[in-house]
Design a protein around this motif. Sequence first.
Motif, PDB file in Angstrom:
ATOM      1  N   GLU A 241      70.803  30.690  74.425  1.00 50.30           N
ATOM      2  CA  GLU A 241      69.715  30.767  75.396  1.00 50.30           C
ATOM      3  C   GLU A 241      69.005  32.112  75.247  1.00 50.30           C
ATOM      4  O   GLU A 241      69.524  33.147  75.663  1.00 50.30           O
ATOM      5  CB  GLU A 241      70.250  30.605  76.823  1.00 50.30           C
ATOM      6  CG  GLU A 241      70.899  29.250  77.070  1.00 50.30           C
ATOM      7  CD  GLU A 241      71.491  29.122  78.459  1.00 50.30           C
ATOM      8  OE1 GLU A 241      71.045  28.249  79.213  1.00 50.30           O
ATOM      9  OE2 GLU A 241      72.400  29.920  78.797  1.00 50.30           O
ATOM     10  N   ASP A 242      67.826  32.057  74.626  1.00 49.05           N
ATOM     11  CA  ASP A 242      67.020  33.268  74.424  1.00 49.05           C
ATOM     12  C   ASP A 242      67.847  34.395  73.797  1.00 49.05           C
ATOM     13  O   ASP A 242      67.819  35.542  74.253  1.00 49.05           O
ATOM     14  CB  ASP A 242      66.406  33.747  75.748  1.00 49.05           C
ATOM     15  CG  ASP A 242      65.390  32.766  76.293  1.00 49.05           C
ATOM     16  OD1 ASP A 242      64.713  32.104  75.478  1.00 49.05           O
ATOM     17  OD2 ASP A 242      65.269  32.648  77.533  1.00 49.05           O
ATOM     18  N   VAL A 243      68.578  34.050  72.746  1.00 52.49           N
ATOM     19  CA  VAL A 243      69.422  35.033  72.068  1.00 52.49           C
ATOM     20  C   VAL A 243      68.572  35.845  71.098  1.00 52.49           C
ATOM     21  O   VAL A 243      67.974  35.278  70.167  1.00 52.49           O
ATOM     22  CB  VAL A 243      70.579  34.349  71.312  1.00 52.49           C
ATOM     23  CG1 VAL A 243      71.455  35.390  70.619  1.00 52.49           C
ATOM     24  CG2 VAL A 243      71.400  33.498  72.260  1.00 52.49           C
ATOM     25  N   LYS A 244      68.522  37.149  71.306  1.00 52.41           N
ATOM     26  CA  LYS A 244      67.765  38.026  70.412  1.00 52.41           C
ATOM     27  C   LYS A 244      68.652  38.435  69.243  1.00 52.41           C
ATOM     28  O   LYS A 244      69.579  39.228  69.398  1.00 52.41           O
ATOM     29  CB  LYS A 244      67.276  39.263  71.162  1.00 52.41           C
ATOM     30  CG  LYS A 244      66.174  38.978  72.174  1.00 52.41           C
ATOM     31  CD  LYS A 244      65.649  40.277  72.796  1.00 52.41           C
ATOM     32  CE  LYS A 244      64.495  39.996  73.742  1.00 52.41           C
ATOM     33  NZ  LYS A 244      63.966  41.246  74.349  1.00 52.41           N
ATOM     34  N   VAL A 245      68.352  37.868  68.087  1.00 56.12           N
ATOM     35  CA  VAL A 245      69.134  38.153  66.871  1.00 56.12           C
ATOM     36  C   VAL A 245      68.317  39.107  66.014  1.00 56.12           C
ATOM     37  O   VAL A 245      67.160  38.807  65.680  1.00 56.12           O
ATOM     38  CB  VAL A 245      69.425  36.854  66.094  1.00 56.12           C
ATOM     39  CG1 VAL A 245      70.184  37.155  64.811  1.00 56.12           C
ATOM     40  CG2 VAL A 245      70.207  35.875  66.964  1.00 56.12           C
ATOM     41  N   PRO A 246      68.868  40.278  65.658  1.00 60.22           N
ATOM     42  CA  PRO A 246      68.114  41.228  64.827  1.00 60.22           C
ATOM     43  C   PRO A 246      67.612  40.578  63.544  1.00 60.22           C
ATOM     44  O   PRO A 246      68.285  39.723  62.949  1.00 60.22           O
ATOM     45  CB  PRO A 246      69.139  42.321  64.522  1.00 60.22           C
ATOM     46  CG  PRO A 246      70.140  42.231  65.634  1.00 60.22           C
ATOM     47  CD  PRO A 246      70.212  40.777  65.983  1.00 60.22           C
ATOM     48  N   ALA A 247      66.429  40.962  63.114  1.00 53.21           N
ATOM     49  CA  ALA A 247      65.834  40.388  61.907  1.00 53.21           C
ATOM     50  C   ALA A 247      66.738  40.578  60.699  1.00 53.21           C
ATOM     51  O   ALA A 247      66.757  39.729  59.793  1.00 53.21           O
ATOM     52  CB  ALA A 247      64.469  41.014  61.649  1.00 53.21           C
ATOM     53  N   GLU A 248      67.512  41.675  60.692  1.00 56.40           N
ATOM     54  CA  GLU A 248      68.393  41.929  59.549  1.00 56.40           C
ATOM     55  C   GLU A 248      69.583  40.975  59.522  1.00 56.40           C
ATOM     56  O   GLU A 248      70.371  40.968  58.576  1.00 56.40           O
ATOM     57  CB  GLU A 248      68.889  43.370  59.542  1.00 56.40           C
ATOM     58  CG  GLU A 248      69.602  43.827  60.792  1.00 56.40           C
ATOM     59  CD  GLU A 248      68.673  44.504  61.793  1.00 56.40           C
ATOM     60  OE1 GLU A 248      69.185  45.325  62.582  1.00 56.40           O
ATOM     61  OE2 GLU A 248      67.462  44.206  61.783  1.00 56.40           O
TER      62      GLU A 248
END
Length: 597
Positions: A241-248
Motif C-alpha cells: 500500500e503506497d510503498v515507496k521503493v528506492p529507484a536503486e
Amino acid sequence: MSQATQGKVPGGSFILEGAGGPDFSRIVTPEDFTEEQRMIAETTEDFVEKEIAPHDEAIEKLSYELTVRKLRAAGELGLLGADVPEVYGGLGLDKVSSTLINERLAKASSFALSVGAHVGIGTLPIVYFGTPEQKRKYLPDLANGRKLAAYCLTEPSSGSDAQGAKTTAMPSGDGRHYVLNGSKQFITNAGFADVFIVYAKVNGEQFSTFIVERGMPGVSVGPEEKKMGIKGSSTCPLILEDVKVPAENLLWEVGRGHLIAFNILNIGRFKLAAGTLGACKETIALSARYANERQQFGRPISSFPLIGKKLADMAIRTYALESMVYRTAGLFDEGLAGLNPGGEGSGLASAKAIAEYQIECSINKVFGSEALDFVADEGVQIHGGYGYIQEYAVERIYRDSRINRIFEGTNEINRLLIPGTLIKRGLKGELPLLEKATALQAELMEPMPARSFEDTLEQEEHLLSMAKKIFLMVGAGAVQRYQTKLEQEQELLAGLADMMISVYAMESALLRARKLLSSAGEEKASRAVAMTTAFVHEQFALVEGWAKEALASLAEGDVLRTQLSVLKKLTRVAPVNLTKLKRGIAAPIIAGEKYIV
C-alpha cells in the motif's frame, strides 16, 4: 559463436540426436560425484538429522521462530550460499553440488521448502540480475541467513499468466523512488522474510522487478493460508500500500521483469525436481522398512511379489529421475564454464546459459513431480491403513507431494512450453529441427527390415532411436496441419511433450547404464541395466500410445491408415520378461531397506 561450436550441448538437441544420444562420457551421473561433492551431501544429511529431525513436529506446526533459527543455522554451515558467488559471501559451488544439497534437504519436508524458496527463487534474481551495489548490499546476508528472502509473482487474478499482474509501480516525479500498490498471493516464506522479490508494472504497463524490504512503510503480510500439505512452511499474501521503493531497488531494467521471472522459474523448476528425487528415495526407504516389519499370513509383506513389484516400480522411476537430474546439472556446469561469477554482466550471462536448458528444466519438473506422486501413492498403499495415519511419515509425503505439480508453473503450462520452445528454436535456426524432420520423411518411405539384438542394451538403444523418430514424425505432421495455429491444439502439444519427456528420461537412464557398464563392468552395472531395460520398454509402449492418439487427431481414412502402418514399422519390439526383471530389482531394495542402484 553457437554453443555447438563451443563444444557445449544445445538445449533441446537430445530429441534430434542419433540412436545412442551424446557420448556417455560427457554426461554427469551420481557415480561421478567427487569426494568433495559427497562430503557436501553428507554435511547436508547430518544437518537434517541433527538440527531438523528432532524438531520436526514443532516445525510442522509452523513455528516462525524455530524455522528462522534453523535457517540461520543452515546459513552458518554454508547450505544457503551454494549458488552465491564467493565474492559476495557465498560458496559459489558447481551446480552438481548445489543440486546434491537440494536433494538431501528433501527429508526435511516443509523446512526444505523454506530453504528452497530462499536460496532459489528468492536469492537468485539478485545473483543473476542485481547491480554490484545490490549484490554487495543483500547477498552476504542472504547467503548466511541473517536475512531471508521470498519471491512474489502470483496474484489473486494471475497465476501462470504472470504478465497479467495488476500490481503497479508508479515512478515519483523526482525519479528517486517507485510507489508500489497491489497484492501478491501464496508467497512462501512471507511470514518471516526480510527481502521480497516483487513483480509490478511500471506505469501500469511495463512488467518490472523490485527488491522490497519488509520494513518499508506500507508493506504488510496477511494471514497464513490453511494448506493441504507443506504445513510447516509459511504461505501468506503480501500487501503493498503506497510503498515507496528506492529507484536503486529496481532489479535490472524497467520492462525486463518477464525475462527475470522466466529465467528464475527455469532454475526453480530444476531445483524442484531435485527435491522430488530426495523425497522419492526417502519414500522407498520408509516403504521397504515397513514392508519388512509388517507381518501378514505369517510372513513379512515384503515377501509377497506384488509388494516387491511396487518397490521395483518406485525404484525404476526414481532411477530415471536421478539420471535426468544430474545429467541436467552437468549441462548447467558445462554451460557456465568459463564465466566469472563476480564479473560485470556475469549474472545475465549465467542466466542465459541456464535458459539454454529451459526445455530440460520443464522436463525435469514435470517428470519429477509426477514420479513423486506415483512413488508417494505406492508408499501409502504398501503401508495399508497405517499409510493414512499421520504418525507415519509417508502420509505427510503424500500430502506434501501434491503441490509440486502446481509450483513453478503448472505441469500443464510446462507441457505446452516443452514442444513450443523446441519448435520456436527450430524456426529460429537454433536447432536443425526442420532438416531432421525432412530427412526422416524420406527415410520412413524405405523398407525397415526386422532386427535382432544380442548385446546388452542394444534393443533399448534401438527403441530410443525409434521413439525420437516417432516424435519427429508426429511433430512434423502437427506443424504441417496446423502451422501457426498449433499453439491452440493443446491436447496435441501435451502429447508431444509427453513423448519428449519420455525420450529425455529413457536416454538419461540409458546413458547412465552405458557409462556404468563401461567403467564398472556387467556385474556392478546389473541393477542399472535392469532398471533401464524395464523403464525403456514401458515408456516405449506409452510413446506408441501417445503417437496413435495424436495421429488420429491429425488425419483420418486412408491417410491415417498409411501413417499407422509407418508407426507399426517403428514400434516393432521383442518383449522382455518384466516380472523377472522387477523381482531382481526389488530384492536388494528389500534387503537393504533403501533405494539402491
